[in-house]
Design an enzyme around this catalytic site. Structure first.
Site, PDB file in Angstrom:
ATOM      1  N   CYS A   2      16.163   2.175  -2.649  1.00  0.00           N
ATOM      2  CA  CYS A   2      17.045   2.998  -1.835  1.00  0.00           C
ATOM      3  C   CYS A   2      17.395   4.304  -2.556  1.00  0.00           C
ATOM      4  O   CYS A   2      17.604   4.319  -3.760  1.00  0.00           O
ATOM      5  CB  CYS A   2      18.358   2.299  -1.481  1.00  0.00           C
ATOM      6  SG  CYS A   2      18.140   0.774  -0.584  1.00  0.00           S
ATOM      7  N   ARG A  27      11.871   6.090  -3.566  1.00  0.00           N
ATOM      8  CA  ARG A  27      12.760   4.962  -3.861  1.00  0.00           C
ATOM      9  C   ARG A  27      12.820   3.954  -2.716  1.00  0.00           C
ATOM     10  O   ARG A  27      13.356   2.863  -2.877  1.00  0.00           O
ATOM     11  CB  ARG A  27      14.181   5.463  -4.128  1.00  0.00           C
ATOM     12  CG  ARG A  27      14.267   6.420  -5.284  1.00  0.00           C
ATOM     13  CD  ARG A  27      15.698   6.827  -5.488  1.00  0.00           C
ATOM     14  NE  ARG A  27      16.482   5.704  -5.944  1.00  0.00           N
ATOM     15  CZ  ARG A  27      16.617   5.341  -7.205  1.00  0.00           C
ATOM     16  NH1 ARG A  27      16.014   6.031  -8.136  1.00  0.00           N
ATOM     17  NH2 ARG A  27      17.353   4.302  -7.538  1.00  0.00           N
ATOM     18  N   TRP A  76      15.166   0.767   1.138  1.00  0.00           N
ATOM     19  CA  TRP A  76      14.171  -0.250   0.766  1.00  0.00           C
ATOM     20  C   TRP A  76      14.879  -1.571   1.024  1.00  0.00           C
ATOM     21  O   TRP A  76      15.797  -1.949   0.301  1.00  0.00           O
ATOM     22  CB  TRP A  76      13.808  -0.100  -0.715  1.00  0.00           C
ATOM     23  CG  TRP A  76      12.688  -0.970  -1.170  1.00  0.00           C
ATOM     24  CD1 TRP A  76      11.349  -0.692  -1.097  1.00  0.00           C
ATOM     25  CD2 TRP A  76      12.783  -2.260  -1.807  1.00  0.00           C
ATOM     26  NE1 TRP A  76      10.634  -1.728  -1.629  1.00  0.00           N
ATOM     27  CE2 TRP A  76      11.474  -2.702  -2.069  1.00  0.00           C
ATOM     28  CE3 TRP A  76      13.852  -3.088  -2.159  1.00  0.00           C
ATOM     29  CZ2 TRP A  76      11.198  -3.916  -2.676  1.00  0.00           C
ATOM     30  CZ3 TRP A  76      13.586  -4.307  -2.766  1.00  0.00           C
ATOM     31  CH2 TRP A  76      12.258  -4.708  -3.018  1.00  0.00           C
ATOM     32  N   ASN A 112      23.333   1.547  -2.407  1.00  0.00           N
ATOM     33  CA  ASN A 112      22.090   1.117  -3.035  1.00  0.00           C
ATOM     34  C   ASN A 112      22.443  -0.040  -3.951  1.00  0.00           C
ATOM     35  O   ASN A 112      23.380   0.067  -4.736  1.00  0.00           O
ATOM     36  CB  ASN A 112      21.501   2.290  -3.842  1.00  0.00           C
ATOM     37  CG  ASN A 112      20.367   1.860  -4.756  1.00  0.00           C
ATOM     38  OD1 ASN A 112      19.710   0.864  -4.499  1.00  0.00           O
ATOM     39  ND2 ASN A 112      20.157   2.619  -5.818  1.00  0.00           N
ATOM     40  N   GLY A 113      21.706  -1.159  -3.848  1.00  0.00           N
ATOM     41  CA  GLY A 113      21.990  -2.308  -4.717  1.00  0.00           C
ATOM     42  C   GLY A 113      22.122  -3.573  -3.898  1.00  0.00           C
ATOM     43  O   GLY A 113      21.728  -3.609  -2.729  1.00  0.00           O
ATOM     44  N   GLU A 490      -3.207  -3.139 -16.856  1.00  0.00           N
ATOM     45  CA  GLU A 490      -2.699  -1.943 -16.191  1.00  0.00           C
ATOM     46  C   GLU A 490      -3.716  -1.441 -15.154  1.00  0.00           C
ATOM     47  O   GLU A 490      -3.352  -1.028 -14.055  1.00  0.00           O
ATOM     48  CB  GLU A 490      -2.390  -0.863 -17.240  1.00  0.00           C
ATOM     49  CG  GLU A 490      -1.842   0.427 -16.708  1.00  0.00           C
ATOM     50  CD  GLU A 490      -0.553   0.293 -15.881  1.00  0.00           C
ATOM     51  OE1 GLU A 490       0.033  -0.791 -15.832  1.00  0.00           O
ATOM     52  OE2 GLU A 490      -0.193   1.291 -15.241  1.00  0.00           O
ATOM     53  N   LYS A 494      -2.966  -0.991 -11.199  1.00  0.00           N
ATOM     54  CA  LYS A 494      -3.127   0.295 -10.507  1.00  0.00           C
ATOM     55  C   LYS A 494      -3.943   0.100  -9.238  1.00  0.00           C
ATOM     56  O   LYS A 494      -3.633   0.646  -8.198  1.00  0.00           O
ATOM     57  CB  LYS A 494      -3.845   1.324 -11.401  1.00  0.00           C
ATOM     58  CG  LYS A 494      -3.025   1.936 -12.481  1.00  0.00           C
ATOM     59  CD  LYS A 494      -1.922   2.860 -12.025  1.00  0.00           C
ATOM     60  CE  LYS A 494      -0.617   2.249 -11.777  1.00  0.00           C
ATOM     61  NZ  LYS A 494       0.252   1.747 -12.717  1.00  0.00           N
ATOM     62  N   GLU A 497      -1.873  -2.231  -6.471  1.00  0.00           N
ATOM     63  CA  GLU A 497      -0.612  -1.763  -5.886  1.00  0.00           C
ATOM     64  C   GLU A 497      -0.779  -0.601  -4.927  1.00  0.00           C
ATOM     65  O   GLU A 497       0.014  -0.444  -4.008  1.00  0.00           O
ATOM     66  CB  GLU A 497       0.423  -1.421  -6.969  1.00  0.00           C
ATOM     67  CG  GLU A 497       0.105  -0.212  -7.799  1.00  0.00           C
ATOM     68  CD  GLU A 497       1.157   0.073  -8.863  1.00  0.00           C
ATOM     69  OE1 GLU A 497       2.325  -0.255  -8.665  1.00  0.00           O
ATOM     70  OE2 GLU A 497       0.778   0.640  -9.905  1.00  0.00           O
ATOM     71  N   HIS A 513     -12.941 -20.852 -17.791  1.00  0.00           N
ATOM     72  CA  HIS A 513     -12.054 -22.022 -17.714  1.00  0.00           C
ATOM     73  C   HIS A 513     -11.477 -22.188 -16.314  1.00  0.00           C
ATOM     74  O   HIS A 513     -10.432 -22.805 -16.142  1.00  0.00           O
ATOM     75  CB  HIS A 513     -10.947 -21.910 -18.768  1.00  0.00           C
ATOM     76  CG  HIS A 513     -11.502 -21.927 -20.156  1.00  0.00           C
ATOM     77  ND1 HIS A 513     -12.017 -23.062 -20.741  1.00  0.00           N
ATOM     78  CD2 HIS A 513     -11.687 -20.929 -21.048  1.00  0.00           C
ATOM     79  CE1 HIS A 513     -12.468 -22.776 -21.944  1.00  0.00           C
ATOM     80  NE2 HIS A 513     -12.279 -21.468 -22.155  1.00  0.00           N
ATOM     81  N   LYS A 612      10.203   2.851  -6.501  1.00  0.00           N
ATOM     82  CA  LYS A 612       9.971   3.334  -7.868  1.00  0.00           C
ATOM     83  C   LYS A 612      10.874   2.660  -8.885  1.00  0.00           C
ATOM     84  O   LYS A 612      10.435   2.296  -9.960  1.00  0.00           O
ATOM     85  CB  LYS A 612      10.202   4.850  -7.885  1.00  0.00           C
ATOM     86  CG  LYS A 612       9.974   5.500  -9.226  1.00  0.00           C
ATOM     87  CD  LYS A 612       8.505   5.694  -9.492  1.00  0.00           C
ATOM     88  CE  LYS A 612       8.214   6.293 -10.837  1.00  0.00           C
ATOM     89  NZ  LYS A 612       6.844   5.939 -11.269  1.00  0.00           N
TER      90      LYS A 612
HETATM   91  C1  F6R Z   1       3.653   0.104 -11.521  1.00  0.00           C
HETATM   92  C2  F6R Z   1       5.022   0.439 -11.854  1.00  0.00           C
HETATM   93  C3  F6R Z   1       5.964  -0.676 -12.091  1.00  0.00           C
HETATM   94  C4  F6R Z   1       6.980  -0.302 -13.185  1.00  0.00           C
HETATM   95  C5  F6R Z   1       8.039  -1.399 -13.301  1.00  0.00           C
HETATM   96  C6  F6R Z   1       9.027  -1.104 -14.387  1.00  0.00           C
HETATM   97  O1  F6R Z   1       2.874   1.241 -11.329  1.00  0.00           O
HETATM   98  O2  F6R Z   1       5.391   1.578 -11.898  1.00  0.00           O
HETATM   99  O3  F6R Z   1       5.305  -1.853 -12.421  1.00  0.00           O
HETATM  100  O4  F6R Z   1       6.307  -0.134 -14.395  1.00  0.00           O
HETATM  101  O5  F6R Z   1       8.707  -1.527 -12.065  1.00  0.00           O
HETATM  102  O6  F6R Z   1       9.716   0.085 -14.122  1.00  0.00           O
HETATM  103  P1  F6R Z   1      10.478   0.862 -15.264  1.00  0.00           P
HETATM  104  O7  F6R Z   1       9.462   1.331 -16.243  1.00  0.00           O
HETATM  105  O8  F6R Z   1      11.174   1.980 -14.564  1.00  0.00           O
HETATM  106  O9  F6R Z   1      11.423  -0.127 -15.893  1.00  0.00           O
END
Ligand code: F6R
Length: 617
Positions: A2, A27, A76, A112-113, A490, A494, A497, A513, A612
């Site tokens: 949010c 967000r 969100w 937000n929360g 990673e 990428k 997601e 396995h 985010k």
């Molecule tokens: C993936 C991504 C998330 C963040 C995770 C932690 O591309 O961005 O997996 O890495 O939500 O977020 P932060 O780093 O803000 O604690």
């Protein structure tokens, strides 16, 4: 999770709120809404489901709403599905329909929360005659503020404070009261919100980039603090209602840093910023060949164990860090998912340092893990990107990554900066442990990373071609051993997601396995193979999948040309000390995820269901 904005001043609020919300859409983007006040007239609330553009069209870019004070929200969904009635702002009065329109309510707010005890509070309010129109916990908070406001008649600060004492959970709140037409009240606990001021105008936002085009002078609000915002002025209060003095901070980056700069997506822009981000992060702590960290040497010297705690990509950076630190410095490392760490009853080594990693500095689980570690008496160092964020403020020591604002939901440049912080920590620990005498060769190797990343980026069309060819696939596997395995985690995230292709990263030696049974004709396997000692072994594992029909794309160091006899497609990264290879192998994997998503026509910067900054558990 949010986005919240607010404005009070001498300009029309709605266009400003919409513009600020557009910078916060990363967000959350299930629905959006604004509430605008024009003096004593009733507040106008307008909401729309889906992306912000739907709201903007509904109010003709803000032109149909009049008034110089307002609040806005991009959602969100947590409690209550994405719908107009559940969208914010919420109002204290009873309303029918979707909650949009002119409202006479005493209190109007955005939140937000998560309010954990909202059911219990809702029952109390219902006994006092309140009726609920939405299925959100946020409406409960708005009505509770209204209840205390009417009951004690001691003004907004008192009503909000009484509410904060009753609610359990996390919140950033932006509230307007009917009796105070040009004021906005803000409160926070464990959810980000900042206030900015300029000539005769004041702004509120979940994050700095939202208001950068108006002001660079911001105030950070602490947990359980309130702010009263009027045009051009802001006052802060503690839970007792006593005024608190606060100094504004000048934001160290400009509005341009939060623009796309001609790139189609923020993600591509941020991928291209990585050479700079790597260089800036490196130079922020390495000066004249010496590493200067905020963490004192005596804290680092005496540790027997390192716990790295983080979520998502930050956790993946920690995984790379584990291999590098153990190899270079010989300090045992455990990397923990913050959401698990906080509830595990594990016995912690008393001579440990806890390192939390977070781009946003607001991730709820990481923040909770930090607090738990401090409660247990362990020192906590935070690797954080957002200056002044909760994690940065609560940690004992901070190592800021210098990635600038990261807007795309999928992280790229912040991850790269986190890798640099891991390498620096490893080198520093190795020096203090005397596992190395001289950091210079390793530091000069790190200095070569920016130009090597640029070289890889020059070849991006090849990855684009490859991505277009495979954009239709359903599954992909990312395999590697050691650091390559950590980097593959990673790469796999990428891809999944943003392109919604199911992908898994697996330790190459572990495939047989069980998971190898998933390999079918033409299953895509991305093999990361840059470590000399493990090269043959990883290659054999790749060949095992190829002989079951897999199509193999390998990422390896330049010069390892023999790999071409055994795989279908090869990407070479420039030669680099193996310890730092993740900084290079991740680049083609980021590009692959990006181009796959673009080829599938998806919204790269705002993947479905994601946000985010994850400020809820
Ligand atoms: C993936 C991504 C998330 C963040 C995770 C932690 O591309 O961005 O997996 O890495 O939500 O977020 P932060 O780093 O803000 O604690």
């Amino acid at each position: 999770m949010c986005g919240i904005v607010g404005f009070t001043g001498h300009h029309q609020a709605a266009p400003i709120l919409l513009e600020a919300l557009s910078k916060l859409e990363y967000r959350g983007y299930d629905s959006a809404g604004v509430a605008v006040r024009d003096g004593e007239k009733p507040t106008e609330v307008v909401k729309a489901t889906g992306k912000l553009i739907n709201l903007s069209q509904k109010i003709d870019g803000g032109r149909t709403l009049h008034g110089c004070c307002g609040i806005g929200h991009t959602r969100w969904a947590t409690h209550g599905e994405p719908s107009e009635v559940n969208a914010h702002p919420h109002v204290s009065g009873n309303c029918s329909g979707t909650g949009s329109g002119q409202v006479e309510s005493e209190v109007v707010a955005v939140h937000n929360g998560i309010i954990e005890n909202y059911q219990e509070l809702s029952e109390k309010l219902q006994k006092n005659g309140y009726r609920f129109y939405s299925r959100t916990d946020s409406e409960v908070v708005v009505k509770l503020i209204d209840y205390y406001y009417r009951k004690y008649k001691m003004g907004p600060i008192d009503a909000i404070n009484r509410t904060l004492v009753r609610v359990r959970g996390t919140y950033a709140l932006c509230v307007m009261f009917k009796d105070y037409p040009d004021e906005i009240y803000v409160a926070r606990k464990d959810a980000p919100i900042i206030v900015g001021t300029a000539e005769g105008e004041s702004y509120v936002a979940s994050d700095v980039p939202a208001i950068l085009s108006y002001t660079r002078k911001v105030y950070y609000i602490d947990n359980l603090e309130l702010a009263r915002i009027a045009p051009g002025e802001v006052h802060f209060y503690d839970l007792n209602g006593d005024e608190v003095e606060k100094e504004p901070v000048d934001v160290p980056f400009s509005e341009e840093a939060a623009r796309k700069d001609g790139f189609e997506h923020f993600m591509m822009k941020e991928i291209h910023e990585q050479p700079k981000v790597v260089r800036d992060t490196l130079h922020s702590v390495v000066k004249d060949g010496k590493i200067a960290l905020e963490i004192p040497d005596d804290v680092l010297e005496n540790i027997e164990q390192l716990y790295i705690v983080a979520c998502g990509s930050a956790y993946h950076a920690g995984m790379v860090g584990q291999y590098v630190i153990e190899d270079l410095a010989g300090v045992p490392v455990r990397v923990e998912l913050a959401s698990e760490f906080r509830y595990r009853k594990m016995k912690l080594n008393k001579k440990a340092l806890v390192v939390v990693i977070s781009q946003s500095g607001e991730t709820a689980d990481t923040l909770a893990a930090l607090r738990l570690a401090k409660e247990k008496g362990l020192p906590v160092a935070a690797i954080v990107n957002v200056v002044g964020s909760s994690i940065a403020r609560e940690a004992d020591y901070v190592f800021y990554t210098v990635a600038g604002p990261e807007i795309a939901v999928a992280t790229t440049k912040a991850y790269s900066a986190q890798l640099i912080s891991m390498y620096i920590l490893a080198i520093k620990l190795a020096l203090l442990n005397h596992s190395i005498d001289d950091a210079a060769p390793l530091l000069s190797e790190l200095e070569t990373l920016p130009s090597k990343i640029e070289e890889i980026l020059k070849e991006k069309e090849r990855i684009q071609w490859f991505a277009a060819k495979f954009a239709h696939i359903r599954d992909a596997f990312f395999l590697g051993r050691g650091i390559d395995y950590a980097a593959s985690m990673e790469g796999s995230l990428k891809m999944k997601e943003i392109s919604y292709i199911h992908s898994e990263s697996y330790a190459a030696g572990e495939m047989k396995h069980g998971t190898i049974s998933l390999i079918e004709d033409q299953t895509l396997v991305i093999g990361i193979n840059t470590q000399k000692e493990l090269f043959e072994k990883t290659l054999s594992n790749l060949v095992e999948t190829r002989s079951r029909g897999a199509y193999i794309a390998a990422i390896t160091q330049s010069g390892c040309y023999s790999i071409e006899d055994n795989v279908n497609f090869t990407v070479y990264i420039p030669r680099i000390n193996e310890l730092f290879s993740a900084s290079l192998t991740v680049i083609p994997m980021q590009l692959l995820g990006y181009y796959m998503a673009v080829a599938r026509g998806l919204d790269v910067d705002k993947p479905r269901n994601l946000a985010k900054s994850v400020t809820v558990e």
